[in-house]
Design a protein around this motif. Structure first.
Motif, PDB file in Angstrom:
ATOM      1  N   UNK A 259      -9.086 -48.969   0.154  1.00 21.56           N
ATOM      2  CA  UNK A 259      -8.648 -48.305   1.378  1.00 21.56           C
ATOM      3  C   UNK A 259      -9.853 -47.742   2.115  1.00 21.56           C
ATOM      4  N   UNK A 260      -9.865 -47.903   3.436  1.00 23.37           N
ATOM      5  CA  UNK A 260     -10.962 -47.380   4.245  1.00 23.37           C
ATOM      6  C   UNK A 260     -10.485 -47.164   5.665  1.00 23.37           C
ATOM      7  N   UNK A 261     -11.304 -46.452   6.441  1.00 26.90           N
ATOM      8  CA  UNK A 261     -11.022 -46.238   7.855  1.00 26.90           C
ATOM      9  C   UNK A 261     -12.336 -45.912   8.551  1.00 26.90           C
ATOM     10  N   UNK A 262     -12.456 -46.316   9.807  1.00 23.36           N
ATOM     11  CA  UNK A 262     -13.610 -45.943  10.624  1.00 23.36           C
ATOM     12  C   UNK A 262     -13.200 -44.757  11.483  1.00 23.36           C
ATOM     13  N   UNK A 263     -13.941 -43.671  11.362  1.00 19.31           N
ATOM     14  CA  UNK A 263     -13.606 -42.447  12.078  1.00 19.31           C
ATOM     15  C   UNK A 263     -14.872 -41.878  12.695  1.00 19.31           C
TER      16      UNK A 263
ATOM     17  N   UNK B 219     -17.757 -45.104   8.504  1.00 15.97           N
ATOM     18  CA  UNK B 219     -16.818 -45.783   7.616  1.00 15.97           C
ATOM     19  C   UNK B 219     -16.587 -44.925   6.378  1.00 15.97           C
ATOM     20  N   UNK B 220     -15.332 -44.559   6.146  1.00 18.95           N
ATOM     21  CA  UNK B 220     -14.954 -43.801   4.962  1.00 18.95           C
ATOM     22  C   UNK B 220     -14.166 -44.709   4.024  1.00 18.95           C
ATOM     23  N   UNK B 221     -14.501 -44.665   2.727  1.00 20.93           N
ATOM     24  CA  UNK B 221     -13.803 -45.460   1.714  1.00 20.93           C
ATOM     25  C   UNK B 221     -13.295 -44.539   0.610  1.00 20.93           C
ATOM     26  N   UNK B 222     -12.106 -44.840   0.122  1.00 19.46           N
ATOM     27  CA  UNK B 222     -11.632 -44.173  -1.088  1.00 19.46           C
ATOM     28  C   UNK B 222     -12.302 -44.827  -2.286  1.00 19.46           C
ATOM     29  N   UNK B 223     -12.976 -44.033  -3.108  1.00 21.42           N
ATOM     30  CA  UNK B 223     -13.657 -44.555  -4.282  1.00 21.42           C
ATOM     31  C   UNK B 223     -13.118 -43.856  -5.525  1.00 21.42           C
ATOM     32  N   UNK B 224     -13.487 -44.398  -6.666  1.00 21.11           N
ATOM     33  CA  UNK B 224     -12.992 -43.865  -7.929  1.00 21.11           C
ATOM     34  C   UNK B 224     -14.161 -43.253  -8.698  1.00 21.11           C
ATOM     35  N   UNK B 225     -14.472 -42.024  -8.354  1.00 21.32           N
ATOM     36  CA  UNK B 225     -15.476 -41.238  -9.059  1.00 21.32           C
ATOM     37  C   UNK B 225     -15.869 -40.065  -8.195  1.00 21.32           C
ATOM     38  N   UNK B 226     -17.184 -39.814  -8.047  1.00 19.99           N
ATOM     39  CA  UNK B 226     -17.641 -38.663  -7.291  1.00 19.99           C
ATOM     40  C   UNK B 226     -17.630 -38.937  -5.802  1.00 19.99           C
ATOM     41  N   UNK B 227     -18.007 -37.943  -4.998  1.00 19.73           N
ATOM     42  CA  UNK B 227     -18.003 -38.065  -3.539  1.00 19.73           C
ATOM     43  C   UNK B 227     -17.321 -36.840  -2.980  1.00 19.73           C
TER      44      UNK B 227
END
Length: 382
Positions: A239-243, A247-255
């Motif tokens: 999942x991602x979106x440009x805002x 570009x923002x992405x959902x990742x599985x770990x830190x952030x």
């Protein structure tokens, strides 16, 4: 946070009208005829269309909802040309609320589009995709689709005009483990960019993930490689979106950490603000959702802007760990994969409201439904 909540019950079948987009294209107005006496005492017929200048017509059209504008294109060639070609009209028209396209997960991509202004559903078929199982992103009237198999077949379409284009196959590895796509349309030039992220596990290595980012430009009709990295200990998601150009992405770990333990998270761009929709899981049962929340990112901190009232949450029936959510402008749509109930949240008015009942019927118990929202436009082409 104080919120005025609308807990309307879903309407019965009489509240919707299933019309095809082609059906909308009927003559919506009858010309007003003005009778005047000329010097010879004979009746003179005059069409109002001949005396109203183009700039006045443009201003009138700016007050119409999109369905009325579609109908107006069938009145005459002059109205058709003004609506499709006038930049003034589309830059000054009243905001059009985003539509929601709902369809069942099968081999067909046909479904129904919901107009929240008139509260009606319209029969709509998307000509550019072969299967309903795909990744979707939308921006300013255009919708970008990517297949769920090879994740290399990408197309762009305007669902209202049915204009569509198959995009050149992107570079990089086919069949990535995870991938995501986002489209951004420039509202001034109408040019658009597509950003594609691919993530694939390094062979025989459970820690490292190859991450690549590719960018497509509609002006050059070509792809460029923007980023190639190796992630250690975490991977990209789907999942991602440009805002606001990022570009923002959902990742599985830190952030940027999620506001709480979430399931089925979804990133949205609402007026260039990053919004997260997610299911709030039970502490002892992470596979069971106890509620749905909406958050907005402020300086790397999530602030809650809305939480679905329990009474509305129960209106969906039994939730599992997945549901569909989509949004643009000030509106967020939420839909259960197992039913056709559709709930909208207005982030500006802080109001929840059921849509009119969708004409899609559930034919067997395990049938799934999904959907996405898009801005209805007639002037944007692929």
């Amino acid at each position: 946070m104080l919120a005025h909540l609308m807990t309307d019950v879903m309407e019965d079948n009489s509240s919707w009208t299933a019309l095809s987009i082609d059906h909308i294209r009927i003559s919506a107005f009858n010309f007003g005829i003005v009778s005047e006496d000329n010097d010879e005492g004979k009746e003179f017929l005059l069409s109002l269309d001949t005396v109203v200048p183009d700039d006045i017509l443009e201003r009138i059209f700016t007050f119409l909802p999109i369905v009325s504008m579609i109908r107006s294109t069938a009145v005459c060639k002059r109205w058709h040309d003004i609506i499709y070609s006038s930049r003034f009209l589309w830059t000054h028209m009243l905001p059009q609320r985003p539509w929601y396209f709902m369809f069942t997960s099968n081999e067909s991509a046909a479904g129904y589009a919901y107009d929240p202004i008139l509260r009606k559903w319209y029969d709509l078929e998307l000509p550019c995709i072969d299967k309903s199982s795909c990744f979707v992103s939308s921006s300013c009237g255009l919708v970008c689709f990517m297949d769920n198999d090879s994740r290399n077949a990408i197309s762009v379409s305007n669902p209202i005009t049915k204009d569509w284009k198959r995009i050149l196959e992107p570079p990089g590895a086919k069949f990535p483990d995870y991938s995501t796509i986002a489209i951004k349309v420039d509202r001034s030039s109408h040019n658009y960019t597509i950003t594609l992220a691919k993530c694939k596990q390094v062979p025989e290595d459970y820690v490292r993930w190859d991450f690549s980012l590719y960018k497509y430009d509609s002006q050059s009709s070509s792809w460029v490689t923007a980023v190639e990295e190796v992630f250690i200990g975490w991977r990209g998601g789907d999942d991602s979106v440009i805002c606001d150009g990022v570009l923002y992405c959902l990742i599985h770990s830190t952030g940027i950490l999620a506001p709480c333990s979430l399931t089925c998270g979804r990133l949205l761009n609402l007026r260039e603000k990053l919004v997260l929709v997610g299911g709030i899981a039970k502490q002892n049962r992470p596979d069971i959702i106890k509620g749905i929340g909406i958050w907005e990112l402020h300086k790397k901190q999530w602030q809650e802007v809305g939480r679905m009232p329990h009474k509305l949450f129960q209106g969906f029936g039994e939730f599992d760990d997945v549901f569909a959510s989509s949004g643009t402008d000030d509106l967020v749509y939420i839909q259960s994969y197992g039913a056709t109930a559709l709930l909208a949240f207005d982030t500006k008015q802080k109001q929840w409201k059921w849509s009119a009942k969708c004409p899609v019927s559930k034919r067997f118990p395990l049938q799934l439904f999904t959907g996405f929202c898009f801005e209805p436009r007639l002037d944007i082409t692929t």
